[in-house]
Design a protein around this motif. Structure first.
Motif, short mmCIF file in Angstrom:
data_model
loop_
_atom_site.label_atom_id
_atom_site.label_comp_id
_atom_site.label_asym_id
_atom_site.label_seq_id
_atom_site.Cartn_x
_atom_site.Cartn_y
_atom_site.Cartn_z
N LEU A 47 0.83 -1.20 0.00
CA LEU A 47 0.00 0.00 0.00
C LEU A 47 0.86 1.25 0.00
CD1 LEU A 47 -2.68 -1.28 2.48
CD2 LEU A 47 -3.17 -0.46 0.16
N SER A 87 -2.75 -1.42 -4.53
CA SER A 87 -3.91 -1.87 -3.76
C SER A 87 -3.66 -3.28 -3.25
CB SER A 87 -5.17 -1.85 -4.61
OG SER A 87 -5.50 -0.52 -4.96
N PHE A 136 -7.75 -2.93 0.38
CA PHE A 136 -7.53 -1.52 0.69
C PHE A 136 -6.85 -0.85 -0.50
CE2 PHE A 136 -7.71 -3.62 4.73
CZ PHE A 136 -8.48 -2.77 5.50
N GLU A 137 -7.04 0.48 -0.60
CA GLU A 137 -6.35 1.24 -1.63
C GLU A 137 -5.61 2.41 -0.98
OE1 GLU A 137 -8.67 3.44 -4.49
OE2 GLU A 137 -10.30 3.69 -3.07
N TYR A 138 -4.49 2.76 -1.56
CA TYR A 138 -3.67 3.88 -1.11
C TYR A 138 -4.43 5.18 -1.31
CZ TYR A 138 0.11 7.34 -1.36
OH TYR A 138 0.90 8.44 -1.17
N ASP A 163 0.17 9.62 1.75
CA ASP A 163 1.24 9.38 2.71
C ASP A 163 1.74 10.76 3.12
OD1 ASP A 163 3.38 8.26 4.13
OD2 ASP A 163 4.66 8.20 2.36
N LEU A 190 0.54 6.74 6.82
CA LEU A 190 -0.03 6.16 5.60
C LEU A 190 -1.54 6.12 5.76
CD1 LEU A 190 0.09 4.58 2.92
CD2 LEU A 190 0.40 2.50 4.29
N VAL A 224 -5.14 4.89 4.06
CA VAL A 224 -5.72 3.95 3.08
C VAL A 224 -7.25 3.97 3.21
CG1 VAL A 224 -3.68 2.47 3.10
CG2 VAL A 224 -5.57 1.95 4.64
N ARG A 225 -7.91 3.46 2.18
CA ARG A 225 -9.38 3.39 2.17
C ARG A 225 -9.79 1.94 1.95
NH1 ARG A 225 -10.32 7.01 -1.56
NH2 ARG A 225 -10.93 8.63 -0.12
N ASP A 226 -10.79 1.50 2.73
CA ASP A 226 -11.29 0.13 2.53
C ASP A 226 -12.38 0.13 1.47
OD1 ASP A 226 -13.66 0.99 3.79
OD2 ASP A 226 -13.41 -0.29 5.54
#
Length: 92
Positions: A11, A16, A20-22, A25, A39, A41-43
């Motif tokens: 990530l 991805s 999860f996706e970046y 940062d 960091l 991230v999105r679920d």
């Protein structure tokens, strides 16, 4: 919430992983030898999570990218807009 350390490093590279996706940062501070970073991230449901880590400031300083742990700890966060005012010099 825990994500496998290998997936967290993916990530961090913008790949991805594990559902999860970046997102981003960001630098959150610094110490003498390390930059403190977060960091984000999105679920799959759109919820945001963050994990704190350190990045070395010189080639001799190793960062803490969850290398010696099986899991990276993430906690829920929300996006908040912040307005910053800066001042620049003008010629008289």
């Amino acid at each position: 919430m825990k994500i496998k350390a290998d997936d967290a490093r993916d990530l961090l590279e913008g790949i991805s992983s594990a559902g999860f996706e970046y997102v981003t940062d960001v630098q959150t501070g610094e110490s003498r030898w390390h930059e403190l970073r977060q960091l984000i991230v999105r679920d799959e449901a759109g919820q945001l999570f963050a994990s704190d880590y350190e990045d070395g400031l010189t080639e001799n300083q190793e960062g803490d990218h969850w290398w010696y742990r099986e899991f990276a700890e993430f906690y829920p966060v929300r996006q908040r807009e912040v307005v910053v005012v800066e001042y620049e010099r003008i010629s008289a």
